[in-house]
Design an enzyme around this catalytic site. Structure first.
Site, mmCIF file in Angstrom:
data_model
loop_
_atom_site.group_PDB
_atom_site.id
_atom_site.type_symbol
_atom_site.label_atom_id
_atom_site.label_comp_id
_atom_site.label_asym_id
_atom_site.label_seq_id
_atom_site.Cartn_x
_atom_site.Cartn_y
_atom_site.Cartn_z
ATOM 1 N N HIS A 80 0.849 -1.193 0.000
ATOM 2 C CA HIS A 80 0.000 0.000 0.000
ATOM 3 C C HIS A 80 0.889 1.249 0.000
ATOM 4 O O HIS A 80 1.853 1.338 0.759
ATOM 5 C CB HIS A 80 -0.894 -0.009 1.241
ATOM 6 C CG HIS A 80 -2.047 0.930 1.137
ATOM 7 N ND1 HIS A 80 -1.885 2.291 1.114
ATOM 8 C CD2 HIS A 80 -3.375 0.710 1.011
ATOM 9 C CE1 HIS A 80 -3.071 2.876 1.004
ATOM 10 N NE2 HIS A 80 -3.999 1.921 0.935
ATOM 11 N N GLU B 129 -14.272 -3.973 1.010
ATOM 12 C CA GLU B 129 -13.337 -4.317 2.089
ATOM 13 C C GLU B 129 -14.064 -4.388 3.428
ATOM 14 O O GLU B 129 -14.615 -3.403 3.916
ATOM 15 C CB GLU B 129 -12.174 -3.318 2.171
ATOM 16 C CG GLU B 129 -11.209 -3.716 3.282
ATOM 17 C CD GLU B 129 -9.917 -2.922 3.307
ATOM 18 O OE1 GLU B 129 -9.788 -1.936 2.550
ATOM 19 O OE2 GLU B 129 -9.029 -3.286 4.106
ATOM 20 N N GLU C 136 -14.838 1.189 12.385
ATOM 21 C CA GLU C 136 -14.634 1.889 11.108
ATOM 22 C C GLU C 136 -15.822 1.762 10.172
ATOM 23 O O GLU C 136 -15.851 2.392 9.115
ATOM 24 C CB GLU C 136 -13.354 1.377 10.438
ATOM 25 C CG GLU C 136 -12.125 1.646 11.292
ATOM 26 C CD GLU C 136 -10.842 1.109 10.684
ATOM 27 O OE1 GLU C 136 -10.755 0.991 9.466
ATOM 28 O OE2 GLU C 136 -9.925 0.786 11.469
ATOM 29 N N HIS D 190 -5.676 -7.825 2.036
ATOM 30 C CA HIS D 190 -4.687 -7.004 2.730
ATOM 31 C C HIS D 190 -4.085 -7.839 3.837
ATOM 32 O O HIS D 190 -4.816 -8.416 4.644
ATOM 33 C CB HIS D 190 -5.342 -5.776 3.377
ATOM 34 C CG HIS D 190 -5.500 -4.621 2.450
ATOM 35 N ND1 HIS D 190 -6.340 -3.567 2.718
ATOM 36 C CD2 HIS D 190 -4.903 -4.344 1.260
ATOM 37 C CE1 HIS D 190 -6.255 -2.683 1.726
ATOM 38 N NE2 HIS D 190 -5.392 -3.136 0.828
ATOM 39 N N GLU E 141 -0.330 -3.973 4.074
ATOM 40 C CA GLU E 141 -0.832 -2.674 4.514
ATOM 41 C C GLU E 141 -0.380 -2.431 5.943
ATOM 42 O O GLU E 141 -0.500 -3.316 6.793
ATOM 43 C CB GLU E 141 -2.356 -2.630 4.432
ATOM 44 C CG GLU E 141 -2.933 -1.274 4.789
ATOM 45 C CD GLU E 141 -4.445 -1.203 4.613
ATOM 46 O OE1 GLU E 141 -4.912 -0.203 4.066
ATOM 47 O OE2 GLU E 141 -5.148 -2.154 5.008
HETATM 48 MN MN MN Z 1 -7.110 -2.816 4.574
#
Ligand code: MN
Length: 290
Positions: A8, A148, A154, A207, A242
């Site tokens: 990333h 994702e 989040e 990820h 990431e």
């Molecule tokens: Mn991620």
């Protein structure tokens, strides 16, 4: 087994000026990566011609991701906010296509924010309608869209692979895929195997991140289990590293992701270690089964 290993861009830079673009691509190449994930938080800020020419020069492949904000939340019940989000997503899709990327993913189904209320059913429908139209446009360009799955702090929408699979099933677009991230799985899933296997062919992107978002192998993520599950699911897509640290502040994102600590300071050391860790993890599954 020749899977692409990605990194990333936020490991290297916090924006995408000419200097940052050059630094991110050249550092990724120098650290042995095949692919760079380019964030499109502000699609209009990307110099497409410059980025494309540097991608060609470095021989790196590109994928693109972004996260919506409360101002562009397509899972909102406010039509003006949903419309703004849809415009941003279509702009991002066009930039990703022009960069030569075949994948646009991330938190594209709602905002990346700490919600205080559960998702409203009407907001879920708004998101589904926008995603259906975006998927249709992506298909015209031969592109995949990845949802994702992120943790509860989040998103109030997709916290588990199962929720993403159900949403994709309901929307019914063949180019919608699940994007799993071990950092989030560590918080929300039962383990690192079941969700991967449940996704099967619907898994489109991953990820690899540690439980504290720093050096791989120094936290609680079960990487051997995760890599074995990727193999079991027949996953052939990219495996992208990431990581976040206070050492690389990112405007409008570090706060949302609660990046307060210096989990690393030397990004080259971090990137080289991660590249070797992922390659060894994937290789170990080559010799184990089949
Ligand atoms: Mn991620």
């Amino acid at each position: 087994m020749k899977q692409k290993i990605g990194i990333h861009a936020f490991v290297w830079v916090g924006g995408w000026s000419e200097e940052e673009c050059r630094q991110a691509l050249e550092s990724s190449r120098a650290s042995g990566y095949d692919l760079i994930e380019i964030p499109l938080l502000e699609p209009a800020a990307i110099d497409v011609a410059l980025t494309r020419s540097l991608l060609e020069k470095t021989g790196l492949e590109a994928t693109c991701t972004l996260a919506l904000t409360p101002e562009t939340d397509i899972s909102s019940t406010d039509e003006a906010i949903v419309a703004r989000g849809e415009r941003l997503l279509h702009d991002a899709l066009a930039v990703a296509r022009d960069l030569g990327a075949s994948y646009l993913g991330g938190v594209i189904f709602g905002a990346l924010t700490r919600y205080r209320e559960p998702l409203a059913p009407a907001g879920r429908l708004n998101s589904m309608r926008v995603l259906a139209r975006l998927a249709e446009q992506a298909a015209v360009n031969g592109m995949q869209l990845g949802l994702e799955v992120v943790n509860r702090y989040e998103s109030n929408f997709l916290n588990t692979a199962e929720q993403a699979l159900n949403l994709i099933e309901e929307i019914g677009a063949p180019n919608l895929v699940v994007h799993l991230d071990t950092y989030h799985m560590n918080i929300e899933e039962e383990n690192f195997v079941k969700p991967v296997v449940a996704c099967g062919k619907r898994l489109g992107y991953v990820h690899v991140g540690e439980s504290h978002r720093g050096y791989l192998g120094t936290g609680t993520v079960d990487f051997p289990g995760f890599f074995r599950a990727l193999r079991q699911a027949g996953y052939q897509g990219p495996v992208t590293f990431e990581s976040f640290s206070r050492a690389q502040e990112i405007a409008n994102l570090s706060g949302s992701l609660a990046i307060w600590r210096h989990t690393w300071t030397d990004r080259f050391d971090l990137a080289r270690q991660a590249r070797a860790f992922i390659a060894a993890g994937l290789e170990a599954t080559d010799t184990q089964e089949d």
